[in-house]
Write an enzyme that holds these catalytic residues in place. Structure first.
Site, PDB file in Angstrom:
ATOM      1  N   ASP A  11      15.071  35.624 -10.725  1.00  0.00           N
ATOM      2  CA  ASP A  11      15.425  37.073 -10.970  1.00  0.00           C
ATOM      3  C   ASP A  11      14.734  37.989 -10.064  1.00  0.00           C
ATOM      4  OD1 ASP A  11      16.144  39.457 -12.536  1.00  0.00           O
ATOM      5  OD2 ASP A  11      14.821  38.966 -13.970  1.00  0.00           O
ATOM      6  N   SER A  12      14.860  39.071 -10.271  1.00  0.00           N
ATOM      7  CA  SER A  12      14.133  40.080  -9.416  1.00  0.00           C
ATOM      8  C   SER A  12      12.625  40.033  -9.873  1.00  0.00           C
ATOM      9  CB  SER A  12      14.888  41.519  -9.328  1.00  0.00           C
ATOM     10  OG  SER A  12      14.772  41.991 -10.730  1.00  0.00           O
ATOM     11  N   CYS A  74      19.870  37.655 -13.186  1.00  0.00           N
ATOM     12  CA  CYS A  74      19.766  39.134 -12.611  1.00  0.00           C
ATOM     13  C   CYS A  74      21.127  39.877 -12.418  1.00  0.00           C
ATOM     14  CB  CYS A  74      18.939  39.142 -11.234  1.00  0.00           C
ATOM     15  SG  CYS A  74      18.908  40.850 -10.776  1.00  0.00           S
ATOM     16  N   GLU A 154       8.148  45.159 -21.290  1.00  0.00           N
ATOM     17  CA  GLU A 154       7.280  44.672 -20.167  1.00  0.00           C
ATOM     18  C   GLU A 154       5.711  45.152 -20.941  1.00  0.00           C
ATOM     19  OE1 GLU A 154       7.387  44.998 -16.142  1.00  0.00           O
ATOM     20  OE2 GLU A 154       9.392  43.899 -16.093  1.00  0.00           O
ATOM     21  N   CYS A 186      21.180  43.284 -19.693  1.00  0.00           N
ATOM     22  CA  CYS A 186      19.812  43.096 -19.156  1.00  0.00           C
ATOM     23  C   CYS A 186      19.129  42.198 -19.525  1.00  0.00           C
ATOM     24  CB  CYS A 186      19.388  44.470 -19.064  1.00  0.00           C
ATOM     25  SG  CYS A 186      17.405  44.710 -18.439  1.00  0.00           S
ATOM     26  N   HIS A 188      16.083  41.862 -20.065  1.00  0.00           N
ATOM     27  CA  HIS A 188      14.918  42.298 -20.912  1.00  0.00           C
ATOM     28  C   HIS A 188      15.611  42.578 -22.166  1.00  0.00           C
ATOM     29  CE1 HIS A 188      12.917  42.959 -17.126  1.00  0.00           C
ATOM     30  NE2 HIS A 188      11.792  43.285 -17.746  1.00  0.00           N
TER      31      HIS A 188
END
Length: 266
Positions: A11-12, A74, A154, A186, A188
């Site tokens: 992933d990024s 990603c 995050e 996404c 996240h």
């Protein structure tokens, strides 16, 4: 190909660890190598050419580690570089979160109207729209960018009053849309799944977690190729910058300790 060879996931940044978590749950005997490109995140603001270049560098790194499968965790890379990665990988199977999430949503008996939430870049790319319409051009799609969810995740703010208020505000866009399912576009966003479920509980809306979906696809593909590992379960983690901060966040994402995060230059 060696059954004991690892699965490569990248992933990024850190979001792809939600995919790692689901793969470890679905395939506990598989060895996993994860790479997070923390030096160059975010990818969403970069050109497709630059993203492809980064993705191919990571693919080369994973191939040097002799992986038996590559999972693109990603959405930005899935939208812009999947074909190039597959070509570079040769006989190594490549799976991506957009294809996995779309397949899962379309497998649901009722899929006349699908909702998608994602970052500004993913929603702007219309990658999910294209993938869904390859299955069925008549499906109605309602998309919503939810950019605040990534920084909240995050910070670890996934189940507090602020998170609930922001999720409520974003999902209000779907209030009168009568969607059948909602794709979390996404990596996240699965961290907000419980909050999202609470927001949608009155309506029979299926939440599609692309991490769960790609883990299922990986298990099926490895079984088809007779490459399931009978005994393993190791986890190696690599980043391109700031391993200490990454390790702190990664342990929050995975809910377990990570003994060593290694930093490498591609």
């Amino acid at each position: 190909m060696n059954k004991e060879a690892p699965i490569g996931i990248f992933d990024s940044g850190i979001g792809g660890l939600t995919v790692v978590k689901e793969v470890r749950r679905a395939l506990p005997n598989e060895n996993i190598i994860y790479f997070g490109d923390t030096a160059r995140v975010p990818y969403g603001i970069k050109s497709e050419k630059v993203v492809r270049n980064y993705a191919l560098q990571i693919t080369n790194f994973l191939m040097q580690r002799n992986v038996k499968m590559i999972l693109i965790a990603c959405n930005t890379v899935s939208a812009s570089a999947r074909d190039e990665i597959q070509e570079a990988a040769g006989d190594i199977p490549v799976l991506d979160v957009i294809s996995a999430g779309t397949k899962a949503a379309m497998a649901w008996p009722e899929h006349d109207h699908i909702g998608v939430i994602g970052t500004l870049a993913t929603i702007g790319s219309e990658a999910y729209n294209r993938a869904i319409r390859e299955y069925n051009g008549g499906v109605k799609i309602t998309s919503k960018a939810c950019p605040m969810l990534v920084p909240l995740a995050e910070e670890g703010w996934t189940d507090n009053d602020i998170a609930r208020q922001i999720v409520h505000r974003y999902l209000a866009s779907f209030e009168d849309q009568n969607i059948d399912s909602l794709i979390l576009g996404c990596t996240h966003y699965p961290l907000f799944k419980e909050t999202i479920q609470q927001e949608l509980y009155r309506r029979k809306i299926r939440i599609v977690d692309s991490g769960e979906s790609i883990a299922k696809m990986a298990r099926e593909e490895l079984a088809r190729r007779q490459l399931l590992n009978p005994s393993g379960g190791t986890f190696e983690c690599y980043v391109s910058d700031r391993p200490q901060r990454f390790q702190e966040l990664a342990e929050r994402f995975l809910g377990t300790e990570i003994p060593n995060v290694q930093i490498i230059q591609l």
